[in-house]
Scaffold this motif. Sequence first.
Motif, mmCIF file in Angstrom:
data_model
loop_
_atom_site.group_PDB
_atom_site.id
_atom_site.type_symbol
_atom_site.label_atom_id
_atom_site.label_comp_id
_atom_site.label_asym_id
_atom_site.label_seq_id
_atom_site.Cartn_x
_atom_site.Cartn_y
_atom_site.Cartn_z
ATOM 1 N N ARG A 387 0.806 -1.217 0.000
ATOM 2 C CA ARG A 387 0.000 0.000 0.000
ATOM 3 C C ARG A 387 0.839 1.267 0.000
ATOM 4 O O ARG A 387 0.386 2.310 -0.471
ATOM 5 N N CYS A 388 2.057 1.204 0.550
ATOM 6 C CA CYS A 388 2.964 2.351 0.470
ATOM 7 C C CYS A 388 4.347 1.898 0.910
ATOM 8 O O CYS A 388 4.506 0.839 1.532
ATOM 9 N N ALA A 420 1.522 4.670 -9.173
ATOM 10 C CA ALA A 420 0.877 5.474 -8.137
ATOM 11 C C ALA A 420 1.249 5.039 -6.725
ATOM 12 O O ALA A 420 0.640 5.508 -5.756
ATOM 13 N N LEU A 421 2.232 4.160 -6.576
ATOM 14 C CA LEU A 421 2.623 3.708 -5.235
ATOM 15 C C LEU A 421 3.057 4.905 -4.384
ATOM 16 O O LEU A 421 3.995 5.616 -4.744
ATOM 17 N N PRO A 422 2.416 5.141 -3.238
ATOM 18 C CA PRO A 422 2.827 6.271 -2.397
ATOM 19 C C PRO A 422 4.193 6.031 -1.756
ATOM 20 O O PRO A 422 4.490 4.927 -1.294
ATOM 21 N N VAL A 423 5.006 7.069 -1.752
ATOM 22 C CA VAL A 423 6.327 7.038 -1.117
ATOM 23 C C VAL A 423 6.354 8.157 -0.073
ATOM 24 O O VAL A 423 6.262 9.334 -0.415
ATOM 25 N N VAL A 424 6.463 7.777 1.199
ATOM 26 C CA VAL A 424 6.530 8.750 2.291
ATOM 27 C C VAL A 424 8.002 8.925 2.658
ATOM 28 O O VAL A 424 8.626 8.029 3.214
ATOM 29 N N LEU A 425 8.560 10.066 2.333
ATOM 30 C CA LEU A 425 9.995 10.291 2.494
ATOM 31 C C LEU A 425 10.240 11.352 3.556
ATOM 32 O O LEU A 425 9.790 12.487 3.421
ATOM 33 N N THR A 426 10.937 10.978 4.620
ATOM 34 C CA THR A 426 11.298 11.917 5.683
ATOM 35 C C THR A 426 12.725 12.389 5.454
ATOM 36 O O THR A 426 13.661 11.593 5.436
ATOM 37 N N ARG A 427 12.850 13.714 5.278
ATOM 38 C CA ARG A 427 14.147 14.319 4.946
ATOM 39 C C ARG A 427 14.672 15.121 6.129
ATOM 40 O O ARG A 427 13.988 15.998 6.653
#
Length: 497
Positions: A387-388, A420-427
């Motif tokens: 899902r992500c 469309a795969l969601p990518v949650v990126l913390t920078r």
Amino acid sequence: MRIEDKITTAFVLASGPFTDGSLWDAVSGRLGAAGAEVHAVTFSADPESHAGEVLRLIDSAAAPQVVLVGHDYGLHPLLAAARQRTGRVARIVHLDTAPPQDGDAPLALLPDPATQALLRDRPQALVPAPAPGEWARFGSTAGLTPEDLERLSALSEPCPGAVLTRPLRLTGALAAVPSSGILCTASGASIAGVQQLVSSGMPQFQALAEPSVGFFELATGHWPMLSCPEELTAALLLAAAGGGRRLTPAVTRPFHERPFVLDAAEAPRVRTGLVDLHLPAAEGPRPAVLLVHGGPLPRGLTPTPRDWPLYLGYARLLAGRGLVGAVLDHRLHGLSDYPTASEDLAEAVGLLRADPRVDPDRIALWFFSGAGLLLSPYLAAPAPWLRCVAATYPVLAPLPGWAGVDPAFDPAAALPMAGALPVVLTRAGLESPEIAATVAGFLDAADGCGAAVELVDAPHCRHGFDCSEPTEEARGAVRQAMEAVCAHLSGRVPIRD
């Protein structure tokens, strides 16, 4: 009195994998002129005899102290010999070559994908010596003239695959032997960069700040014995005399002892193979998040990441939100281990999806630090159950000096296939420049292909902030990333806060 007047040292110089002792001629002559005894090694064709060949040189040296200088492959037989002569070896010098771990093969030092692929399929194959225009595949050629490259090839012979695939066996015996690192900055290494690794608190780097370890920099590429023999000679003489820059030890607790930045109630934990499941109180199959720790980490490290407060904290937070928080201990121990770690991850996903407490169609993968490269296969071919994906202060391309990384692990190249795969990126805003550059390249690729990247910014935070910076900004970044991942996993079964 000049430094040269004090030298009562025998230098044993070893390079490789294609070259022989004549590569060192310009350095050997200068060391000899400074009063040193010099032995430049030409190894035989039998890799099993290489350590013994070094031992004979150590034993026959007339000088009271012996300094071993290992460049590239040459470091491996030097270390194998030194562990048997710790009372005779005064110092080990790593010349633009990272310290290997027990079980590492020299192949891990080579940045050339073609050689990596050849020896993975045919470990006994003969590796051709590079032509003059091919040496950049094996290291930075900065500082070398066309004539130098011609000479390199003229001095070189094909290398038997067994030389590069034979694992090194080490014990703790070498811990008492002083060492020096001579870093060639055009290869991407620097004293400042090594200091950042030490300051991170990661346990595998702390020995680099011991008082017996000194560092030098040369503004050149991987073959300083050709590009700047005078400067290299000076560094070797100073190293033998105990000189070099010392690093500052980490001033905080080791990374694996630092507390998580958020309070998280303990949840029931079940250990299955390489995976720990932290279970929610909710009934029925639940969505799951598999946490993938960073690396590379040393073999035999204890405690392993699934027992670190950092990953326990994330897993418990997930369980408190009604999800299964899973933590994987994978085998990313060296830069050549990304395929192995990827296999571990695939096995863990299968285990997770087969567990009756997990909803097999609602899984997220969350990568940290050096595990960021493991994103690649999941971006290249997203599965319906995924899902992500999330990535926190990730490394998203091989860093300077990272030789031996399989080129298949390239998240930016895989991103156009993610759909469309969601990518949650913390920078982390105060990330090291080298890692920040990989994140910037990934985001540029995302802009170019319209990938679904959700950016969580922590502008005043550093790498590893979630276990070292108990600020409101750090806590807020963790919460925001957690909310985003949970939102993508919501669906048939509501996820409670």
